[in-house]
Design a protein around this motif. Sequence first.
Motif, PDB file in Angstrom:
ATOM      1  N   CYS A  29      -4.939   5.674   0.182  1.00 30.28           N
ATOM      2  CA  CYS A  29      -5.679   6.655  -0.621  1.00 30.28           C
ATOM      3  C   CYS A  29      -4.833   7.848  -1.038  1.00 30.28           C
ATOM      4  O   CYS A  29      -5.324   8.713  -1.764  1.00 30.28           O
ATOM      5  CB  CYS A  29      -6.907   7.136   0.148  1.00 30.28           C
ATOM      6  N   THR A  31      -2.389   7.969  -3.092  1.00 28.17           N
ATOM      7  CA  THR A  31      -2.235   7.952  -4.550  1.00 28.17           C
ATOM      8  C   THR A  31      -3.576   7.637  -5.199  1.00 28.17           C
ATOM      9  O   THR A  31      -4.460   7.047  -4.583  1.00 28.17           O
ATOM     10  CB  THR A  31      -1.218   6.880  -4.979  1.00 28.17           C
ATOM     11  N   ILE A  32      -3.725   8.005  -6.423  1.00 21.25           N
ATOM     12  CA  ILE A  32      -4.960   7.720  -7.162  1.00 21.25           C
ATOM     13  C   ILE A  32      -5.118   6.209  -7.348  1.00 21.25           C
ATOM     14  O   ILE A  32      -6.219   5.682  -7.237  1.00 21.25           O
ATOM     15  CB  ILE A  32      -4.929   8.418  -8.543  1.00 21.25           C
ATOM     16  N   ILE A  33      -4.026   5.526  -7.608  1.00 23.15           N
ATOM     17  CA  ILE A  33      -4.083   4.080  -7.856  1.00 23.15           C
ATOM     18  C   ILE A  33      -4.514   3.319  -6.604  1.00 23.15           C
ATOM     19  O   ILE A  33      -5.171   2.291  -6.679  1.00 23.15           O
ATOM     20  CB  ILE A  33      -2.710   3.569  -8.347  1.00 23.15           C
ATOM     21  N   ILE A  35      -6.710   4.186  -4.295  1.00 22.22           N
ATOM     22  CA  ILE A  35      -8.046   4.493  -3.778  1.00 22.22           C
ATOM     23  C   ILE A  35      -8.920   3.240  -3.633  1.00 22.22           C
ATOM     24  O   ILE A  35      -9.571   3.079  -2.602  1.00 22.22           O
ATOM     25  CB  ILE A  35      -8.730   5.588  -4.619  1.00 22.22           C
TER      26      ILE A  35
END
Length: 130
Positions: A29, A31-33, A35
Amino acid sequence: MKTILNVIWLVLCGFWMCLGYLAAGLVLCITIIGIPFGVAAFRIGLYALWPFGYMVVDRRDAGGASCVGNVLWLVLAGWWLALGHIVTGIALFVTIIGIPLAIANFKLIPVSLMPFGKEVVPTDQPFATR
């Protein structure tokens, strides 16, 4: 019987496996990618905490994105978590009381390798739609 097995599971390996999934989820989590991968790790971690009385079923609405997600998951975190299930399953299989717990650990390996397109449902409602 489910409650007794779940309590024994929680003490012997459920808590530690859940911590492994939570650690993987937190790392993913960052990084945004990552999540969606972290959410999958949290979902499986809760299932690994209290598995008896629940089962994993395939989702009918899973598509190509689930396949791509499973391949990425396998590379990023899946094989480490599956290795944890294998090691704890072998350790539990040595004791007589741990044999059902070891079998449950081995049943968690496929969902730890490919969690996307799966859903955790109670065992008395395997075909219920949500």
